[in-house]
Design an enzyme around this catalytic site. Structure first.
Site, PDB file in Angstrom:
ATOM      1  CB  THR A  85      83.218  18.706  25.195  1.00 14.21           C
ATOM      2  OG1 THR A  85      82.659  19.520  26.031  1.00 14.21           O
ATOM      3  CG2 THR A  85      84.284  19.463  24.370  1.00 14.21           C
ATOM      4  CG  ASP A 107      76.127   9.676  38.499  1.00 16.84           C
ATOM      5  OD1 ASP A 107      76.170  10.867  37.950  1.00 16.84           O
ATOM      6  OD2 ASP A 107      76.987   9.268  38.996  1.00 16.84           O
ATOM      7  CB  THR A 116      84.401  13.953  27.059  1.00 15.92           C
ATOM      8  OG1 THR A 116      84.268  15.591  27.122  1.00 15.92           O
ATOM      9  CG2 THR A 116      83.498  13.368  26.574  1.00 15.92           C
ATOM     10  CB  CYS A 133      85.903  23.465  29.850  1.00 14.76           C
ATOM     11  SG  CYS A 133      84.602  22.746  30.393  1.00 14.76           S
ATOM     12  NE  ARG A 146      77.964  12.636  41.123  1.00 15.13           N
ATOM     13  CZ  ARG A 146      78.455  13.835  41.118  1.00 15.13           C
ATOM     14  NH1 ARG A 146      79.556  14.108  42.109  1.00 15.13           N
ATOM     15  NH2 ARG A 146      77.928  14.650  40.506  1.00 15.13           N
ATOM     16  CB  VAL A 156      76.991  19.082  32.340  1.00 14.77           C
ATOM     17  CG1 VAL A 156      76.010  19.347  30.974  1.00 14.77           C
ATOM     18  CG2 VAL A 156      78.296  19.940  31.975  1.00 14.77           C
TER      19      VAL A 156
END
Length: 429
Positions: free
Chosen positions: A123, A38, A88, A263, A43, A20
């Site tokens: 979320t 991050d 999340t 999700c 990464r 995202v």
């Protein structure tokens, strides 16, 4: 603030550079200076080399971007508009795990300045932004919400693996704590979103909108899975039923399958958690979750039954699972229900191999305790096509027969080879 961002007099930061956060950071970086933060140095090192660790974007996506990748939180002080896009997840008890979000909020709070704006994309359940995150921002910064800094919520809508519905082409919901900050947040996102902006009436409305998008899908897929359980007892192919029913103009196009990922298989638990806290015990949503979470073991048990009925010895039976990620054509293994199939088959003392052209073998071992098969050297009593990667769709029955024993079982979860596999024992959801 928008003018300062566009004139590069101040910066925008994105906290969390996963599937995202990274696309958001890169899109904004074509318009303004961006700090991409991050917590994982490995990464960050990859992104400095124009490599997306999530394998969603190619190197050209980094072209023309004015962005600094960092894992040093002090670099966030240079920004005035902060976007939080961390995961999340849920814990082993299917309860919200807000640790990544609250940790990121604490990091932002420690560098927050007067006049800054913080927008959350993660979320959450309705009320989380204002009830859980804002107090941390106030505590860590010593500033007053509404007076010294503003907060908004703009739920992410990125669909991994989808090259058509990309970030700029998806209508963006925005919300904020007051009208002034709502307009600012809308204007900032307008600089990158071509599909348009929808202003929600409140942060809670935006949070609720996000969570029901995936809850709706979860419940509908659960219905298809339950129908599959029923039709299997009637010896009816579910996909043939759906194909026939789908000829009606208003029939909703959902299909059975394993429901994993970060999700659809997770978000409903955030809603049920909040509902339970308010004294309401959900029924349809919980029922859907029970059905979808049971499909992995059901697939494994069906495979074992098919082996027994066709004269195969289960103990030590070689079974090949094709696909390990949570959906087709992505590398993401988070909450993949293929692991449930694997675990159940192992409990029957079967000898199970897993292959996948997208997944990372070491990530799978760290998360689920098994590695990918480097190459096929054995013949299998059963094949489970668990994920319909494009690499598999072009295969034919001759190939499957070349890597299986006589009277082998072919389990086709998404019905990709319906009508194409005729000499093997075929079954699909």
């Amino acid at each position: 603030m928008l003018d300062k961002l566009l004139n590069k007099e101040t910066k925008l930061s994105v906290i969390g550079l996963g599937y995202v956060g990274l696309p958001i950071a890169l899109e904004f970086a074509r318009k303004m200076k961006v700090v991409g933060f991050d917590i994982k140095p490995d990464r960050v090192d990859l992104m400095k080399q124009n490599i997306d660790p999530s394998k969603e974007l190619d190197k050209t996506a980094f072209d023309g971007c004015d962005i600094t990748f960092t894992c040093n939180a002090d670099d966030l002080k240079e920004a005035s508009f902060h976007v939080v896009a961390v995961p999340t997840p849920i814990n082993e008890h299917n309860l919200p795990n807000l640790n990544p979000l609250l940790g990121a909020t604490k990091t932002v709070g420690q560098i927050l300045k007067k006049g800054d704006v913080v927008v959350f994309e993660s979320t959450v359940y309705p009320g989380c932004t204002e009830d859980d995150c804002v107090p941390i921002l106030e505590q860590e910064s010593g500033l007053k919400f509404g007076l010294d800094f503003k907060v908004g919520y703009s739920p992410e809508r990125i669909n991994p693996g989808d090259k058509e519905h990309t970030l700029t082409k998806i209508l963006k919901i925005v919300s904020a704590s007051d009208d002034e900050s709502l307009q600012l947040i809308a204007d900032v996102y307008k600089t990158i979103i071509k599909a348009g902006i929808h202003k929600a009436s409140s942060i809670k409305v935006a949070e609720a909108a996000k969570i029901i998008e995936n809850t709706q899908r979860d419940v509908n897929i659960a219905l298809m899975n339950e129908l599959s359980l029923i039709f299997d007892r009637m010896d009816i192919n579910t996909y043939e039923v759906l194909e026939a029913a789908g000829t009606k103009w208003n029939f909703l196009q959902f299909s059975p399958g394993l429901v994993g990922g970060h999700c659809i298989g997770v978000d409903p638990y955030y809603l049920t958690y909040k509902a339970n806290a308010l004294g309401y015990h959900t029924k349809i949503i919980d029922g859907g979750r029970v059905i979808n979470d049971s499909m992995g073991p059901y697939v494994a048990e069906t495979t074992i039954k098919k082996l027994i009925r066709n004269g195969h010895k289960v103990n030590g039976a070689r079974i090949l699972i094709m696909g390990a990620t949570f959906k087709e054509n992505v590398s993401d293994i988070r909450n993949s229900k293929v692991a449930d199939v694997y675990k159940e088959l192992i409990s029957y003392s079967a000898n199970v191999d897993v292959m996948d052209p997208y997944a990372d073998s070491e990530e799978l071992f760290e998360e689920y305790g098994y590695r990918l098969l480097p190459e096929i050297t054995e013949k299998y009593a059963a094949i489970i096509l668990a994920v319909n990667h494009k690499d598999y769709i072009g295969l034919d029955e001759a190939y499957f027969k070349s890597i299986t024993t006589d009277n082998a079982i072919f389990i086709d979860l998404k019905g990709c080879f319906r009508g194409k596999v005729k000499d093997m024992v075929y079954w699909s959801l």
